[in-house]
Design a protein around this motif. Structure first.
Motif, PDB file in Angstrom:
ATOM      1  N   MET A  60      27.891 -36.507  -9.504  1.00 46.23           N
ATOM      2  CA  MET A  60      26.644 -36.092  -8.861  1.00 46.23           C
ATOM      3  C   MET A  60      26.648 -36.537  -7.402  1.00 46.23           C
ATOM      4  O   MET A  60      26.745 -37.715  -7.106  1.00 46.23           O
ATOM      5  CB  MET A  60      25.475 -36.733  -9.600  1.00 46.23           C
ATOM      6  CG  MET A  60      24.157 -36.157  -9.208  1.00 46.23           C
ATOM      7  SD  MET A  60      22.860 -36.788 -10.275  1.00 46.23           S
ATOM      8  CE  MET A  60      22.819 -38.509  -9.763  1.00 46.23           C
ATOM      9  N   SER A 114      25.119 -37.000  -3.563  1.00 48.70           N
ATOM     10  CA  SER A 114      23.846 -37.197  -2.903  1.00 48.70           C
ATOM     11  C   SER A 114      23.513 -35.946  -2.102  1.00 48.70           C
ATOM     12  O   SER A 114      24.340 -35.429  -1.373  1.00 48.70           O
ATOM     13  CB  SER A 114      23.941 -38.404  -1.974  1.00 48.70           C
ATOM     14  OG  SER A 114      22.876 -38.376  -1.071  1.00 48.70           O
ATOM     15  N   LYS A 115      22.305 -35.448  -2.294  1.00 51.66           N
ATOM     16  CA  LYS A 115      21.951 -34.259  -1.537  1.00 51.66           C
ATOM     17  C   LYS A 115      20.505 -34.344  -1.081  1.00 51.66           C
ATOM     18  O   LYS A 115      19.698 -35.071  -1.653  1.00 51.66           O
ATOM     19  CB  LYS A 115      22.169 -33.004  -2.376  1.00 51.66           C
ATOM     20  CG  LYS A 115      21.337 -32.995  -3.649  1.00 51.66           C
ATOM     21  CD  LYS A 115      21.104 -31.593  -4.103  1.00 51.66           C
ATOM     22  CE  LYS A 115      20.202 -31.537  -5.311  1.00 51.66           C
ATOM     23  NZ  LYS A 115      18.799 -31.684  -5.035  1.00 51.66           N
ATOM     24  N   ARG A 164       7.002 -37.705  -1.419  1.00 56.12           N
ATOM     25  CA  ARG A 164       7.562 -38.449  -2.566  1.00 56.12           C
ATOM     26  C   ARG A 164       6.450 -39.013  -3.431  1.00 56.12           C
ATOM     27  O   ARG A 164       6.521 -39.017  -4.662  1.00 56.12           O
ATOM     28  CB  ARG A 164       8.437 -39.596  -2.067  1.00 56.12           C
ATOM     29  CG  ARG A 164       9.818 -39.123  -1.667  1.00 56.12           C
ATOM     30  CD  ARG A 164      10.792 -40.261  -1.631  1.00 56.12           C
ATOM     31  NE  ARG A 164      10.284 -41.371  -0.837  1.00 56.12           N
ATOM     32  CZ  ARG A 164      10.724 -42.602  -0.949  1.00 56.12           C
ATOM     33  NH1 ARG A 164      11.656 -42.906  -1.824  1.00 56.12           N
ATOM     34  NH2 ARG A 164      10.247 -43.558  -0.183  1.00 56.12           N
ATOM     35  N   ASN A 210       5.050 -36.286  -5.478  1.00 55.70           N
ATOM     36  CA  ASN A 210       5.914 -36.024  -6.639  1.00 55.70           C
ATOM     37  C   ASN A 210       5.581 -36.979  -7.771  1.00 55.70           C
ATOM     38  O   ASN A 210       5.479 -36.581  -8.924  1.00 55.70           O
ATOM     39  CB  ASN A 210       7.391 -36.201  -6.267  1.00 55.70           C
ATOM     40  CG  ASN A 210       7.951 -35.005  -5.523  1.00 55.70           C
ATOM     41  OD1 ASN A 210       7.360 -33.933  -5.561  1.00 55.70           O
ATOM     42  ND2 ASN A 210       9.066 -35.183  -4.861  1.00 55.70           N
ATOM     43  N   PRO A 261       8.882 -27.540  -8.373  1.00 56.17           N
ATOM     44  CA  PRO A 261       7.690 -28.365  -8.190  1.00 56.17           C
ATOM     45  C   PRO A 261       7.856 -29.531  -7.210  1.00 56.17           C
ATOM     46  O   PRO A 261       6.882 -30.205  -6.904  1.00 56.17           O
ATOM     47  CB  PRO A 261       7.429 -28.902  -9.597  1.00 56.17           C
ATOM     48  CG  PRO A 261       8.767 -28.958 -10.227  1.00 56.17           C
ATOM     49  CD  PRO A 261       9.594 -27.869  -9.615  1.00 56.17           C
ATOM     50  N   ASN A 262       9.085 -29.762  -6.734  1.00 52.47           N
ATOM     51  CA  ASN A 262       9.297 -30.886  -5.819  1.00 52.47           C
ATOM     52  C   ASN A 262       8.546 -30.651  -4.498  1.00 52.47           C
ATOM     53  O   ASN A 262       8.809 -29.676  -3.799  1.00 52.47           O
ATOM     54  CB  ASN A 262      10.791 -31.040  -5.551  1.00 52.47           C
ATOM     55  CG  ASN A 262      11.103 -32.334  -4.832  1.00 52.47           C
ATOM     56  OD1 ASN A 262      10.303 -32.847  -4.059  1.00 52.47           O
ATOM     57  ND2 ASN A 262      12.281 -32.886  -5.097  1.00 52.47           N
ATOM     58  N   HIS A 263       7.631 -31.565  -4.163  1.00 47.31           N
ATOM     59  CA  HIS A 263       6.781 -31.346  -2.995  1.00 47.31           C
ATOM     60  C   HIS A 263       7.540 -31.321  -1.682  1.00 47.31           C
ATOM     61  O   HIS A 263       7.033 -30.823  -0.692  1.00 47.31           O
ATOM     62  CB  HIS A 263       5.680 -32.403  -2.953  1.00 47.31           C
ATOM     63  CG  HIS A 263       4.648 -32.186  -4.005  1.00 47.31           C
ATOM     64  ND1 HIS A 263       4.843 -32.549  -5.312  1.00 47.31           N
ATOM     65  CD2 HIS A 263       3.446 -31.569  -3.963  1.00 47.31           C
ATOM     66  CE1 HIS A 263       3.781 -32.204  -6.008  1.00 47.31           C
ATOM     67  NE2 HIS A 263       2.926 -31.602  -5.231  1.00 47.31           N
TER      68      HIS A 263
END
Lengths: 343, 252
Positions: free
Chosen positions: A1, A3-4, A224, A227, A285-287
């Protein structure tokens, strides 16, 4: 995975900006008198850079009537969607909006009082209405919150919305009463219940832009936290979010934005409810992604709605809220149906 | 590690928790047991600052009430019994929230340590294959493991579990408790959990607090608290026999 970045990428911002600018141009061209796209672009371009522009009727229509209106519409649309999106996250309720919290109605009441009783700030006649609308939005907020606190210490979602709806009815009834008694000064009741952005000026646009810059920046810096709230208020507290402070900050910013929007364009419903809904389907749904997307989409949507309100019954004009509520409720039912089917 | 002194919680005239005191040391798993309405969940929400209370709760000498939310979250993590997620967040987004307390500022971005912890949490809970999946499509057990992964990513030294396996079948219950057993084995950690199933408490706990009608009835080592007499006094049924019978299901 790997980091992005969770947020918007540059090309996504670019796409939205291009679509938005095209919509601006499109909406300036169309109306009771249709204008050529190329000419319109030339007039706007030359005016921005201070170049000599072709004089005439089209220039005055574009620069003094349509452009300020379209800009105001875009800013109101962006502000309302941002408010709706952040409230839906904060209260973990997809039905939350400035109107369900009673902030819009409170702001309307403030604006109507300031006009009816002549509350104004010397040399800044419009500022009196804006300040009163914002103030009343804040007051409604405090009333709603303290009532909710009294009933339910944890400030649960349902309590806030229930009290918001009740408060909103209360404020609307007083607004109607004041308008009935001072119909000579205050615009018709349809303006306050359905909204309209006809006759808006560059000064209005500047006010809207300033409020969006200040309050919008605060809201966008709390993505954040939003979220965490959207997952659950308890969960937000458990992961270390300062729940009360974030909630206060968001609610204050929301009432500030709604106060300004209402004093400029009346109560325009459904924008803040439907746009974040639609954007949640597109960007998730991520703000960090949802709020910027809603900002642009809200502007585009309201510009098109305003265009529709101007051209459908040309030369008559519909209140913009008629269009947004019509489109909004159809879209809303569709979304609701799909989500119930487990889509 | 955690000291709770004279904890009292009242809602209006009703006292839910009445003058309860207990402590947890490092390496211990304290089980809070008792019948419904004993005030168990209220005790844990007081510790996580979810409700107002009187009395004192201190963590390693500092008053929990005075700690900033992000400081508290680095020390004490909470796993609730229910999760009603209404938006389709991905498993990864939920777990990532566990790192919030390490960078609560506006401009902070996630570093290598955050990624490492998130990855590790997903791995031990077995949620790695579900990373991009929406939490709305998960089963109850998977959802609970997602939030457990969030808690592991948060990496507090004290875990508070409020009936963590309430709606889960035996296999999942066992899975979750085995994961927590492995977690507590690392130094400097402890767990407080509210548990209904006495055999589960007996199998995994080191100490227990038995509560009844808001009062503390017994506190001590697990086998000294969950005795026939104590349980009979609280449940007014012979649940002790039942507990002994069920105990074998948790053993391999």
């Amino acid at each position: 995975m790997k980091s992005k970045s969770e947020g918007f990428r540059t090309y996504e911002y670019l796409i939205f900006t291009v679509i938005m600018l095209c919509t601006v141009l499109f909406c300036v061209c169309l109306g009771s008198v249709s204008l050529n796209v190329g000419d319109t672009f030339k007039v706007i371009w030359n005016t921005i850079w201070g170049l000599p522009a072709p004089e005439g009727l089209s220039r005055s229509i574009i620069i003094t009537v349509r452009l300020p209106r379209v800009i105001c519409v875009a800013l109101v649309g962006a502000s309302l969607s941002l408010c709706g999106g952040s409230m839906q996250g904060l209260l973990r309720n997809p039905l939350a909006d400035g109107s369900t919290l009673g902030v819009s109605s409170g702001a309307s009441l403030g604006a109507v009082i300031s006009i009816a009783f002549g509350v104004s700030i010397p040399s800044l006649p419009f500022a009196g209405t804006v300040v009163m609308a914002m103030l009343f939005a804040f007051i409604s907020l405090i009333v709603i919150l303290s009532l909710a606190y009294k009933l339910d210490f944890s400030l649960s979602t349902n309590t806030i919305i229930l009290i918001g709806v009740i408060f909103s009815m209360f404020a609307n009834s007083i607004t109607s009463l004041i308008i009935t008694f001072s119909s000579d000064k205050v615009k018709q009741i349809t303006f306050w219940t359905m909204g309209s952005l006809s006759g808006t000026s560059y000064a209005n646009a500047l006010t809207l832009a300033a409020s969006l810059l200040v309050f919008g920046t605060v809201i966008l810096s709390l993505t954040r936290e939003l979220n965490a709230f959207a997952v659950g208020e308890d969960n937000a507290r458990h992961v270390g979010v300062n729940v009360k402070r974030v909630k206060m900050a968001v609610l204050i910013c929301v009432s500030g934005l709604i106060g300004v929007c209402v004093s400029v364009g009346g109560t325009i419903g459904f924008v803040g409810l439907v746009i974040p809904h639609m954007m949640r389907m597109v960007v998730g749904p991520n703000h960090k992604r949802l709020l910027p997307a809603s900002l642009f989409a809200g502007a585009i949507f309201l510009m098109l709605a305003d265009l529709a309100s101007r051209v459908i019954l040309n030369p008559l004009e519909l209140p913009i809220g008629v269009v947004t509520s019509f489109i909004g409720s159809v879209v809303f039912v569709f979304i609701f149906y799909r989500s119930r089917k487990g889509g | 590690m955690l000291y709770v002194n004279n904890l009292t919680v009242s809602f209006g005239p009703i006292t839910i928790v009445d003058n309860v005191s207990f402590y947890v040391n490092e390496g211990e798993w304290l089980m809070i047991v008792g019948p419904n309405g004993a005030g168990k969940s209220t005790v844990v929400s007081a510790i996580s600052q979810g409700i107002s209370y009187s009395g004192s709760i201190s963590y390693k000498g500092s008053d929990v009430k005075k700690m900033k939310p992000h400081q508290l979250a680095r020390c004490i993590g909470v796993l609730s019994q229910n999760h009603n997620v209404s938006y389709s967040f991905s498993v990864e987004e939920i777990v990532r929230l566990g790192r919030y307390s390490y960078s609560p500022g506006i401009f902070s971005s996630s570093g290598d340590e955050d990624e490492e912890k998130i990855n590790h949490a997903l791995e031990v809970t077995g949620m790695l294959p579900f990373v991009k999946q929406s939490v709305l499509t998960l089963s109850g057990g998977e959802l609970q493991r997602t939030f457990l992964a969030q808690l592991f990513a948060q990496d507090p030294s004290l875990l508070i579990l409020d009936e963590p396996t309430n709606h889960l079948d035996l296999v999942y219950q066992k899975q979750v408790f085995e994961l927590i057993t492995a977690w507590i084995a690392q130094t400097g950690r402890s767990v407080i959990s509210v548990v209904h199933d006495l055999s589960l408490a007996r199998a995994y706990g080191t100490r227990a607090l038995l509560m009844h009608q808001g009062k503390s009835v017994a506190l001590g080592d697990i086998e000294d608290v969950l005795t026939r007499d104590n349980l009979k006094a609280v449940y007014s049924l012979d649940v002790h026999e039942w507990m002994r019978d069920m105990l074998s299901q948790w053993e391999d």
